[in-house]
Design a protein around this motif. Structure first.
Motif, PDB file in Angstrom:
ATOM      1  N   GLU A 116     -35.695 -15.323  84.552  1.00  0.00           N
ATOM      2  CA  GLU A 116     -35.777 -13.716  84.566  1.00  0.00           C
ATOM      3  C   GLU A 116     -34.907 -13.128  85.535  1.00  0.00           C
ATOM      4  OE1 GLU A 116     -38.626 -15.576  84.951  1.00  0.00           O
ATOM      5  OE2 GLU A 116     -39.428 -15.655  83.030  1.00  0.00           O
ATOM      6  N   ARG A 118     -33.931  -9.076  87.334  1.00  0.00           N
ATOM      7  CA  ARG A 118     -34.180  -7.812  87.208  1.00  0.00           C
ATOM      8  C   ARG A 118     -33.077  -7.007  86.402  1.00  0.00           C
ATOM      9  NH1 ARG A 118     -38.107  -5.494  91.205  1.00  0.00           N
ATOM     10  NH2 ARG A 118     -36.949  -3.672  90.868  1.00  0.00           N
ATOM     11  N   ALA A 119     -33.507  -6.232  85.634  1.00  0.00           N
ATOM     12  CA  ALA A 119     -32.556  -5.207  84.930  1.00  0.00           C
ATOM     13  C   ALA A 119     -31.576  -4.557  85.742  1.00  0.00           C
ATOM     14  CB  ALA A 119     -33.282  -4.524  83.881  1.00  0.00           C
ATOM     15  N   ASP A 120     -32.385  -4.219  86.833  1.00  0.00           N
ATOM     16  CA  ASP A 120     -31.338  -3.520  87.988  1.00  0.00           C
ATOM     17  C   ASP A 120     -30.766  -4.129  89.054  1.00  0.00           C
ATOM     18  OD1 ASP A 120     -33.528  -4.234  89.571  1.00  0.00           O
ATOM     19  OD2 ASP A 120     -34.367  -2.095  89.863  1.00  0.00           O
ATOM     20  N   GLN A 125     -27.039 -10.755  87.541  1.00  0.00           N
ATOM     21  CA  GLN A 125     -26.647 -10.973  85.917  1.00  0.00           C
ATOM     22  C   GLN A 125     -25.496 -11.262  85.786  1.00  0.00           C
ATOM     23  OE1 GLN A 125     -27.757  -7.064  83.933  1.00  0.00           O
ATOM     24  NE2 GLN A 125     -29.483  -6.866  85.459  1.00  0.00           N
ATOM     25  N   GLN A 135     -28.412 -13.029  77.518  1.00  0.00           N
ATOM     26  CA  GLN A 135     -29.610 -12.368  77.366  1.00  0.00           C
ATOM     27  C   GLN A 135     -30.287 -12.386  76.146  1.00  0.00           C
ATOM     28  OE1 GLN A 135     -29.655  -8.318  78.443  1.00  0.00           O
ATOM     29  NE2 GLN A 135     -31.510  -7.830  77.414  1.00  0.00           N
ATOM     30  N   VAL A 138     -36.058  -8.837  76.659  1.00  0.00           N
ATOM     31  CA  VAL A 138     -36.404  -8.110  77.696  1.00  0.00           C
ATOM     32  C   VAL A 138     -37.849  -7.954  77.969  1.00  0.00           C
ATOM     33  CG1 VAL A 138     -36.344  -5.521  78.689  1.00  0.00           C
ATOM     34  CG2 VAL A 138     -34.238  -6.633  77.533  1.00  0.00           C
ATOM     35  N   ASP A 148     -37.861  -3.532  84.704  1.00  0.00           N
ATOM     36  CA  ASP A 148     -37.852  -4.538  83.496  1.00  0.00           C
ATOM     37  C   ASP A 148     -37.264  -5.861  83.965  1.00  0.00           C
ATOM     38  OD1 ASP A 148     -38.887  -2.493  81.814  1.00  0.00           O
ATOM     39  OD2 ASP A 148     -36.726  -1.986  80.786  1.00  0.00           O
ATOM     40  N   ALA A 149     -37.760  -6.739  83.292  1.00  0.00           N
ATOM     41  CA  ALA A 149     -36.796  -8.337  83.518  1.00  0.00           C
ATOM     42  C   ALA A 149     -35.870  -8.559  82.208  1.00  0.00           C
ATOM     43  CB  ALA A 149     -37.826  -9.562  83.467  1.00  0.00           C
ATOM     44  N   LEU A 150     -34.912  -9.198  82.323  1.00  0.00           N
ATOM     45  CA  LEU A 150     -33.896  -9.624  81.343  1.00  0.00           C
ATOM     46  C   LEU A 150     -34.183 -11.203  81.650  1.00  0.00           C
ATOM     47  CD1 LEU A 150     -30.636  -7.716  82.078  1.00  0.00           C
ATOM     48  CD2 LEU A 150     -32.517  -6.923  80.652  1.00  0.00           C
TER      49      LEU A 150
END
Length: 171
Positions: A116, A118-120, A125, A135, A138, A148-150
């Protein structure tokens, strides 16, 4: 554990985490992830399960500057945590640690590595994408602050015969 010549010249060493490292790692955890920090006991609990866990630290001049952990219950390996102190980001330490975790997943005969992120956190990433992660899902509001977590996955089954492959990354 092997490191790139660049990291060796910079005085970086990579080794297995021990119980003696837990207080320093937990202090870094609180610094780096103040909202989602693992409690001290969780690190001890993780280290007490070597049959399904592997944790490593990176050091410079005796100071821990990064740490990471993997849980593997065949056929899935899961990156439990990975962190590099900001002063050492961009030097290849995260890549070295991730390479070690992926190699450990292969040794434990995992078919896939999941994590996982963080989306931010685009920097993390990008690291995972360079290694061939994709990915796959989500998780909305996964983190305590609502981020959110990717969910990302790296399939290993096609490269199990090559224990030195890193999914195409330049570590």
């Amino acid at each position: 554990m092997k490191l790139s010549p660049k990291l060796e010249l910079a005085g970086v060493s990579l080794r297995d985490m021990t119980e003696a490292d837990v207080p320093a790692v937990e202090a870094l955890e609180r610094r780096l992830f103040p909202v989602d920090a693992w409690p001290l006991q969780m690190f001890f609990d993780e280290l007490s399960q070597p049959e399904t866990r592997r944790y490593v630290v990176a050091e410079v001049e005796g100071q821990i500057v990064a740490y990471a952990g993997l849980m593997c219950i065949e056929p899935i390996a899961d990156v439990q945590t990975i962190a590099v102190v900001p002063e050492y980001e961009g030097k290849g330490i995260g890549s070295a640690i991730l390479t070690e975790l992926i190699e450990e997943a292969r040794r434990r005969r995992a078919a896939d590595v999941l994590l996982e992120v963080r989306a931010d956190n685009p920097r993390a990433q990008q690291l995972y994408l360079r290694f061939g992660f994709e990915q796959i899902h989500v998780r909305l509001r996964y983190y305590r602050d609502g981020a959110d977590a990717l969910i990302m996955r790296l399939p290993l089954s096609s490269s199990l015969n090559n224990p030195h492959s890193t999914g195409g990354a330049n570590a």
